[in-house]
Design an enzyme around this catalytic site. Sequence first.
Site, mmCIF file in Angstrom:
data_model
loop_
_atom_site.group_PDB
_atom_site.id
_atom_site.type_symbol
_atom_site.label_atom_id
_atom_site.label_comp_id
_atom_site.label_asym_id
_atom_site.label_seq_id
_atom_site.Cartn_x
_atom_site.Cartn_y
_atom_site.Cartn_z
ATOM 1 N N ASP A 51 0.355 -1.122 0.031
ATOM 2 C CA ASP A 51 0.351 -0.314 0.142
ATOM 3 C C ASP A 51 0.857 1.336 0.302
ATOM 4 O OD1 ASP A 51 -2.861 1.383 0.556
ATOM 5 O OD2 ASP A 51 -1.718 1.805 1.965
ATOM 6 N N TYR A 56 3.454 9.736 0.829
ATOM 7 C CA TYR A 56 4.410 8.703 2.246
ATOM 8 C C TYR A 56 5.259 9.296 1.558
ATOM 9 C CZ TYR A 56 -0.674 5.971 2.871
ATOM 10 O OH TYR A 56 -1.373 5.731 3.291
ATOM 11 N N LYS A 85 -1.832 6.195 -4.408
ATOM 12 C CA LYS A 85 -3.260 8.063 -4.200
ATOM 13 C C LYS A 85 -3.194 8.533 -4.828
ATOM 14 C CE LYS A 85 -3.843 5.288 0.162
ATOM 15 N NZ LYS A 85 -2.457 4.778 1.047
ATOM 16 N N HIS A 118 -7.188 10.266 -2.556
ATOM 17 C CA HIS A 118 -6.642 9.361 -1.266
ATOM 18 C C HIS A 118 -7.405 10.638 -0.169
ATOM 19 C CE1 HIS A 118 -2.566 9.046 0.805
ATOM 20 N NE2 HIS A 118 -3.733 8.797 2.561
#
Length: 322
Positions: A51, A56, A85, A118
Amino acid sequence: MDLHSRQLTLGSGIIPSVGLGTYTFFEKHGSSDETEAAVGLAIDAGYRHFDCAWAYGTQAVVGRMLEKKINEGVIERKDVFITTKLWNTHHNPKLVMGELMESLKQLRTNYVDMFLMHCPTGEKDQGFSGEVLFSIDTKEFENYPLEDVWKEMERCHQLGLTKNIGLSNFTIDQTNRIFDCCTIQPSNIQIEVSPYFLNERLVKFCLGRGMTVTSFSPLGCPSHPVRLAGEKGPLEDPVLMEMAKGKEKSVAQIILRFLIQYGTVVIPKSVTPSRIKENINVFDFELSEEEMQRIKSLNKNKRVYKVIRLKHHPEYPFDAPL
Ligand SMILES: NC(=O)c1ccc[n+]([C@@H]2O[C@H](COP(=O)([O-])OP(=O)(O)OC[C@H]3O[C@@H](n4cnc5c(N)ncnc54)[C@H](OP(=O)(O)O)[C@@H]3O)[C@@H](O)[C@H]2O)c1
Protein backbone atom coordinates in the site's frame (compact mmCIF):
# COMPACT_ATOMS: atom_id res chain seq x y z
CA MET A 1 -16.46 -16.14 1.96
CA ASP A 2 -13.64 -18.67 2.12
CA LEU A 3 -12.13 -18.01 5.55
CA HIS A 4 -8.71 -19.23 4.53
CA SER A 5 -8.54 -17.46 1.23
CA ARG A 6 -5.62 -15.08 1.05
CA GLN A 7 -7.35 -12.85 -1.48
CA LEU A 8 -10.64 -11.25 -2.44
CA THR A 9 -11.98 -10.87 -5.95
CA LEU A 10 -12.07 -7.39 -7.36
CA GLY A 11 -13.38 -5.63 -10.50
CA SER A 12 -10.25 -6.57 -12.37
CA GLY A 13 -8.60 -9.64 -10.82
CA ILE A 14 -7.89 -10.12 -7.14
CA ILE A 15 -6.64 -8.17 -4.16
CA PRO A 16 -4.54 -10.00 -1.54
CA SER A 17 -6.20 -9.87 1.89
CA VAL A 18 -3.04 -8.75 3.68
CA GLY A 19 -0.85 -5.96 2.38
CA LEU A 20 2.05 -4.05 3.85
CA GLY A 21 1.42 -0.43 4.83
CA THR A 22 4.45 1.60 3.80
CA TYR A 23 4.13 4.75 5.86
CA THR A 24 2.75 6.24 9.03
CA PHE A 25 2.45 10.01 9.07
CA PHE A 26 3.39 10.21 12.74
CA GLU A 27 6.65 8.34 12.49
CA LYS A 28 9.97 9.37 11.00
CA HIS A 29 9.38 10.93 7.58
CA GLY A 30 10.66 8.69 4.86
CA SER A 31 12.76 6.32 6.98
CA SER A 32 13.84 4.96 3.64
CA ASP A 33 16.31 2.27 4.69
CA GLU A 34 13.82 0.72 7.11
CA THR A 35 10.98 0.83 4.59
CA GLU A 36 13.11 -0.65 1.82
CA ALA A 37 14.27 -3.48 4.08
CA ALA A 38 10.69 -4.02 5.28
CA VAL A 39 9.45 -4.48 1.70
CA GLY A 40 12.18 -7.07 1.06
CA LEU A 41 11.36 -8.95 4.25
CA ALA A 42 7.67 -8.79 3.44
CA ILE A 43 8.17 -10.32 0.00
CA ASP A 44 10.19 -13.13 1.56
CA ALA A 45 7.42 -13.63 4.14
CA GLY A 46 4.80 -13.98 1.38
CA TYR A 47 3.32 -10.47 1.04
CA ARG A 48 2.17 -9.70 -2.48
CA HIS A 49 0.34 -6.44 -1.77
CA PHE A 50 1.95 -3.07 -1.00
CA ASP A 51 0.00 0.00 0.00
CA CYS A 52 1.67 3.15 -1.24
CA ALA A 53 0.76 6.77 -1.91
CA TRP A 54 2.36 9.72 -3.59
CA ALA A 55 2.14 11.61 -0.27
CA TYR A 56 4.07 8.97 1.70
CA GLY A 57 7.39 9.81 0.08
CA THR A 58 8.38 6.13 0.24
CA GLN A 59 7.49 5.00 -3.28
CA ALA A 60 11.06 5.28 -4.56
CA VAL A 61 12.40 2.82 -1.97
CA VAL A 62 9.42 0.49 -2.37
CA GLY A 63 10.00 0.52 -6.14
CA ARG A 64 13.70 -0.10 -5.73
CA MET A 65 13.13 -3.22 -3.61
CA LEU A 66 10.33 -4.53 -5.84
CA GLU A 67 12.60 -4.16 -8.87
CA LYS A 68 15.43 -5.94 -7.03
CA LYS A 69 13.19 -8.89 -6.13
CA ILE A 70 11.86 -9.06 -9.69
CA ASN A 71 15.38 -8.99 -11.13
CA GLU A 72 16.42 -11.74 -8.71
CA GLY A 73 13.52 -13.86 -9.95
CA VAL A 74 11.86 -14.00 -6.52
CA ILE A 75 8.63 -12.46 -7.82
CA GLU A 76 7.13 -11.41 -11.12
CA ARG A 77 5.46 -8.04 -11.52
CA LYS A 78 2.12 -9.67 -12.27
CA ASP A 79 2.13 -11.40 -8.86
CA VAL A 80 2.35 -8.16 -6.89
CA PHE A 81 -0.57 -5.85 -6.14
CA ILE A 82 0.53 -2.22 -5.86
CA THR A 83 -1.74 0.56 -4.70
CA THR A 84 -0.98 4.23 -4.99
CA LYS A 85 -3.07 7.30 -4.20
CA LEU A 86 -3.78 10.69 -5.70
CA TRP A 87 -2.82 13.37 -3.20
CA ASN A 88 -5.03 16.35 -2.28
CA THR A 89 -2.75 18.88 -3.98
CA HIS A 90 -3.22 17.16 -7.35
CA HIS A 91 -7.02 17.17 -7.64
CA ASN A 92 -6.79 19.65 -10.51
CA PRO A 93 -7.76 17.33 -13.40
CA LYS A 94 -4.73 18.67 -15.30
CA LEU A 95 -2.44 17.21 -12.60
CA VAL A 96 -4.05 13.81 -12.01
CA MET A 97 -2.32 11.82 -14.72
CA GLY A 98 0.97 13.63 -14.17
CA GLU A 99 0.96 12.53 -10.55
CA LEU A 100 0.26 8.92 -11.47
CA MET A 101 3.09 9.00 -14.06
CA GLU A 102 5.41 10.34 -11.38
CA SER A 103 4.33 7.53 -9.00
CA LEU A 104 4.91 4.93 -11.72
CA LYS A 105 8.41 6.29 -12.26
CA GLN A 106 9.15 6.10 -8.53
CA LEU A 107 7.66 2.61 -8.25
CA ARG A 108 9.59 1.47 -11.36
CA THR A 109 6.56 -0.03 -13.03
CA ASN A 110 4.35 0.64 -16.07
CA TYR A 111 1.08 0.32 -14.19
CA VAL A 112 -0.34 0.08 -10.69
CA ASP A 113 -3.05 -2.33 -9.64
CA MET A 114 -5.07 0.28 -7.76
CA PHE A 115 -5.18 4.06 -8.00
CA LEU A 116 -7.22 5.63 -5.19
CA MET A 117 -8.32 9.20 -4.59
CA HIS A 118 -6.57 9.60 -1.19
CA CYS A 119 -9.15 11.97 0.27
CA PRO A 120 -12.12 13.94 -1.11
CA THR A 121 -10.52 17.16 0.15
CA GLY A 122 -8.66 19.01 -2.58
CA GLU A 123 -5.94 21.44 -1.58
CA LYS A 124 -4.05 24.16 -3.42
CA ASP A 125 -2.32 22.91 -6.60
CA GLN A 126 1.28 21.86 -6.20
CA GLY A 127 3.89 20.36 -8.44
CA PHE A 128 5.40 16.95 -7.77
CA SER A 129 8.42 17.97 -5.70
CA GLY A 130 6.72 16.88 -2.47
CA GLU A 131 7.73 20.11 -0.77
CA VAL A 132 4.19 21.09 0.23
CA LEU A 133 1.90 18.32 1.38
CA PHE A 134 -0.55 20.25 3.53
CA SER A 135 -2.39 23.55 3.28
CA ILE A 136 -1.30 26.04 5.83
CA ASP A 137 -4.69 27.67 6.11
CA THR A 138 -8.21 27.25 4.81
CA LYS A 139 -7.63 29.80 2.01
CA GLU A 140 -5.53 27.11 0.39
CA PHE A 141 -8.35 24.61 0.04
CA GLU A 142 -9.15 23.98 -3.59
CA ASN A 143 -12.42 22.30 -4.24
CA TYR A 144 -12.40 20.60 -7.64
CA PRO A 145 -15.64 18.66 -8.19
CA LEU A 146 -14.97 15.04 -7.22
CA GLU A 147 -16.76 13.96 -10.38
CA ASP A 148 -14.16 15.81 -12.53
CA VAL A 149 -11.28 14.22 -10.61
CA TRP A 150 -12.87 10.81 -11.10
CA LYS A 151 -13.23 11.33 -14.87
CA GLU A 152 -9.50 11.90 -15.08
CA MET A 153 -8.81 8.79 -13.00
CA GLU A 154 -11.00 6.88 -15.46
CA ARG A 155 -8.79 8.17 -18.27
CA CYS A 156 -5.75 6.76 -16.43
CA HIS A 157 -7.54 3.41 -16.27
CA GLN A 158 -8.48 3.52 -19.95
CA LEU A 159 -4.84 4.18 -20.88
CA GLY A 160 -3.71 1.13 -18.88
CA LEU A 161 -1.80 3.09 -16.26
CA THR A 162 -3.85 1.43 -13.54
CA LYS A 163 -5.85 -1.81 -13.45
CA ASN A 164 -8.42 -0.46 -10.98
CA ILE A 165 -9.54 2.86 -9.57
CA GLY A 166 -11.06 3.55 -6.20
CA LEU A 167 -11.63 5.89 -3.28
CA SER A 168 -10.28 6.55 0.17
CA ASN A 169 -11.78 8.44 3.11
CA PHE A 170 -15.04 9.01 1.23
CA THR A 171 -18.46 9.11 2.90
CA ILE A 172 -21.51 7.20 1.68
CA ASP A 173 -22.87 10.35 -0.02
CA GLN A 174 -19.58 11.11 -1.74
CA THR A 175 -19.27 7.48 -2.88
CA ASN A 176 -22.81 7.62 -4.28
CA ARG A 177 -21.87 10.72 -6.26
CA ILE A 178 -19.07 8.76 -7.92
CA PHE A 179 -21.42 5.87 -8.72
CA ASP A 180 -23.84 8.39 -10.24
CA CYS A 181 -21.27 9.91 -12.60
CA CYS A 182 -18.94 7.05 -13.39
CA THR A 183 -18.38 4.96 -16.47
CA ILE A 184 -15.86 2.84 -14.53
CA GLN A 185 -17.03 1.91 -11.05
CA PRO A 186 -14.80 2.31 -8.00
CA SER A 187 -13.72 -1.21 -7.06
CA ASN A 188 -12.14 -0.45 -3.69
CA ILE A 189 -12.45 1.98 -0.82
CA GLN A 190 -9.74 2.42 1.77
CA ILE A 191 -11.01 3.65 5.12
CA GLU A 192 -10.15 3.48 8.79
CA VAL A 193 -11.44 0.26 10.36
CA SER A 194 -10.25 -1.37 13.58
CA PRO A 195 -11.93 -3.20 16.46
CA TYR A 196 -12.44 0.18 18.16
CA PHE A 197 -13.79 1.77 14.99
CA LEU A 198 -15.86 -0.70 12.99
CA ASN A 199 -17.14 1.98 10.59
CA GLU A 200 -20.03 -0.43 10.12
CA ARG A 201 -22.45 1.61 8.01
CA LEU A 202 -19.85 2.60 5.45
CA VAL A 203 -18.33 -0.90 5.31
CA LYS A 204 -21.76 -2.48 4.74
CA PHE A 205 -22.71 0.11 2.15
CA CYS A 206 -19.50 -0.36 0.14
CA LEU A 207 -19.58 -4.17 0.30
CA GLY A 208 -23.22 -3.96 -0.79
CA ARG A 209 -22.17 -1.93 -3.85
CA GLY A 210 -19.72 -4.65 -4.82
CA MET A 211 -16.60 -2.78 -3.72
CA THR A 212 -13.77 -4.31 -1.74
CA VAL A 213 -12.99 -2.52 1.51
CA THR A 214 -9.46 -2.03 2.79
CA SER A 215 -9.01 -1.34 6.50
CA PHE A 216 -6.27 1.20 7.16
CA SER A 217 -4.73 1.63 10.59
CA PRO A 218 -6.10 -1.84 11.39
CA LEU A 219 -4.11 -2.05 14.62
CA GLY A 220 -5.46 1.31 15.77
CA CYS A 221 -2.35 3.28 14.75
CA PRO A 222 -0.38 2.97 18.02
CA SER A 223 1.96 5.82 17.07
CA HIS A 224 -0.83 8.40 16.56
CA PRO A 225 -0.58 11.42 18.90
CA VAL A 226 -3.88 10.47 20.60
CA ARG A 227 -2.39 7.10 21.51
CA LEU A 228 0.84 8.67 22.70
CA ALA A 229 -1.29 11.02 24.84
CA GLY A 230 -2.67 7.97 26.64
CA GLU A 231 -5.78 6.87 24.73
CA LYS A 232 -5.49 3.10 24.69
CA GLY A 233 -5.82 1.26 21.41
CA PRO A 234 -7.01 -2.24 20.55
CA LEU A 235 -3.51 -3.74 20.88
CA GLU A 236 -3.85 -3.11 24.63
CA ASP A 237 -7.42 -4.32 24.98
CA PRO A 238 -7.84 -6.87 27.84
CA VAL A 239 -10.49 -8.94 25.98
CA LEU A 240 -8.27 -9.22 22.90
CA MET A 241 -5.25 -9.97 25.07
CA GLU A 242 -7.10 -12.80 26.77
CA MET A 243 -8.36 -14.17 23.46
CA ALA A 244 -4.85 -14.04 22.01
CA LYS A 245 -3.44 -15.91 24.99
CA GLY A 246 -6.07 -18.62 24.70
CA LYS A 247 -5.32 -19.12 21.01
CA GLU A 248 -1.56 -18.76 21.33
CA LYS A 249 -1.63 -15.89 18.87
CA SER A 250 -0.58 -12.27 19.21
CA VAL A 251 -3.18 -9.54 19.75
CA ALA A 252 -2.24 -8.14 16.33
CA GLN A 253 -3.00 -11.51 14.73
CA ILE A 254 -6.41 -11.66 16.45
CA ILE A 255 -7.22 -8.14 15.21
CA LEU A 256 -6.11 -8.81 11.63
CA ARG A 257 -7.92 -12.15 11.52
CA PHE A 258 -11.05 -10.42 12.84
CA LEU A 259 -10.91 -7.73 10.16
CA ILE A 260 -10.44 -10.33 7.41
CA GLN A 261 -13.45 -12.30 8.65
CA TYR A 262 -15.31 -8.97 8.89
CA GLY A 263 -14.91 -8.93 5.10
CA THR A 264 -12.07 -6.47 4.64
CA VAL A 265 -8.49 -6.37 3.39
CA VAL A 266 -5.87 -5.27 5.95
CA ILE A 267 -2.69 -3.25 5.41
CA PRO A 268 -0.79 -3.17 8.73
CA LYS A 269 2.40 -1.15 8.60
CA SER A 270 5.53 -2.52 10.21
CA VAL A 271 9.26 -2.19 9.75
CA THR A 272 9.97 -4.78 12.47
CA PRO A 273 11.01 -8.15 10.98
CA SER A 274 9.17 -10.32 13.53
CA ARG A 275 5.95 -8.28 13.21
CA ILE A 276 6.06 -8.32 9.41
CA LYS A 277 6.02 -12.13 9.54
CA GLU A 278 3.46 -12.26 12.34
CA ASN A 279 1.01 -9.97 10.54
CA ILE A 280 0.64 -12.22 7.51
CA ASN A 281 0.44 -15.45 9.50
CA VAL A 282 -3.28 -15.21 10.06
CA PHE A 283 -4.57 -17.97 7.81
CA ASP A 284 -4.08 -21.00 10.06
CA PHE A 285 -6.86 -20.24 12.54
CA GLU A 286 -10.43 -18.97 12.65
CA LEU A 287 -12.56 -16.93 15.01
CA SER A 288 -15.92 -18.43 15.86
CA GLU A 289 -19.13 -16.46 15.37
CA GLU A 290 -19.22 -15.93 19.13
CA GLU A 291 -15.65 -14.61 19.17
CA MET A 292 -16.47 -12.31 16.23
CA GLN A 293 -19.46 -10.91 18.15
CA ARG A 294 -17.35 -10.46 21.28
CA ILE A 295 -14.80 -8.42 19.34
CA LYS A 296 -17.55 -6.43 17.61
CA SER A 297 -18.88 -5.48 21.04
CA LEU A 298 -15.59 -3.67 21.75
CA ASN A 299 -16.43 -1.09 19.08
CA LYS A 300 -16.17 2.44 20.47
CA ASN A 301 -17.06 4.18 17.19
CA LYS A 302 -13.97 6.25 17.78
CA ARG A 303 -11.89 7.12 14.76
CA VAL A 304 -8.24 8.05 15.12
CA TYR A 305 -7.91 9.92 11.83
CA LYS A 306 -9.88 13.17 11.98
CA VAL A 307 -7.45 15.46 10.13
CA ILE A 308 -8.65 18.53 12.00
CA ARG A 309 -6.78 20.97 9.72
CA LEU A 310 -9.30 20.06 7.00
CA LYS A 311 -12.32 20.50 9.26
CA HIS A 312 -13.73 23.49 7.33
CA HIS A 313 -13.22 21.96 3.90
CA PRO A 314 -16.58 21.63 2.06
CA GLU A 315 -15.83 17.94 1.39
CA TYR A 316 -14.59 17.15 4.93
CA PRO A 317 -15.53 13.47 5.35
CA PHE A 318 -14.83 12.62 8.99
CA ASP A 319 -18.05 14.02 10.53
CA ALA A 320 -20.42 11.77 8.60
CA PRO A 321 -22.96 9.82 10.68
CA LEU A 322 -21.75 6.37 11.69
N1 LIG B 1 -5.83 6.02 3.08
C1 LIG B 1 -5.44 6.70 4.13
O1 LIG B 1 -5.82 7.86 4.34
C2 LIG B 1 -4.53 6.03 5.13
C3 LIG B 1 -4.42 6.57 6.43
C4 LIG B 1 -3.60 5.91 7.32
C5 LIG B 1 -2.91 4.77 6.95
N2 LIG B 1 -3.02 4.29 5.68
C6 LIG B 1 -2.28 3.06 5.25
O2 LIG B 1 -2.49 2.06 6.23
C7 LIG B 1 -1.23 1.60 6.72
C8 LIG B 1 -1.36 1.17 8.17
O3 LIG B 1 -1.88 2.20 8.99
P1 LIG B 1 -1.07 2.86 10.21
O4 LIG B 1 0.39 2.78 9.97
O5 LIG B 1 -1.68 4.19 10.44
O6 LIG B 1 -1.50 2.00 11.46
P2 LIG B 1 -1.36 0.47 11.92
O7 LIG B 1 -0.97 -0.40 10.80
O8 LIG B 1 -2.60 0.21 12.68
O9 LIG B 1 -0.17 0.55 12.98
C9 LIG B 1 1.16 0.62 12.59
C10 LIG B 1 1.98 0.63 13.87
O10 LIG B 1 1.79 -0.61 14.58
C11 LIG B 1 3.03 -1.22 14.87
N3 LIG B 1 2.84 -2.66 14.65
C12 LIG B 1 2.76 -3.31 13.46
N4 LIG B 1 2.58 -4.63 13.63
C13 LIG B 1 2.54 -4.83 14.97
C14 LIG B 1 2.37 -5.99 15.77
N5 LIG B 1 2.25 -7.20 15.22
N6 LIG B 1 2.37 -5.84 17.12
C15 LIG B 1 2.49 -4.61 17.67
N7 LIG B 1 2.66 -3.47 16.96
C16 LIG B 1 2.68 -3.58 15.62
C17 LIG B 1 4.04 -0.60 13.90
O11 LIG B 1 5.31 -0.51 14.50
P3 LIG B 1 6.69 -0.92 13.76
O12 LIG B 1 6.64 -0.41 12.35
O13 LIG B 1 7.71 -0.21 14.60
O14 LIG B 1 6.79 -2.40 13.83
C18 LIG B 1 3.46 0.79 13.64
O15 LIG B 1 3.91 1.70 14.62
C19 LIG B 1 -0.28 2.77 6.47
O16 LIG B 1 1.07 2.38 6.44
C20 LIG B 1 -0.77 3.24 5.12
O17 LIG B 1 -0.24 2.42 4.10
C21 LIG B 1 -3.84 4.89 4.77
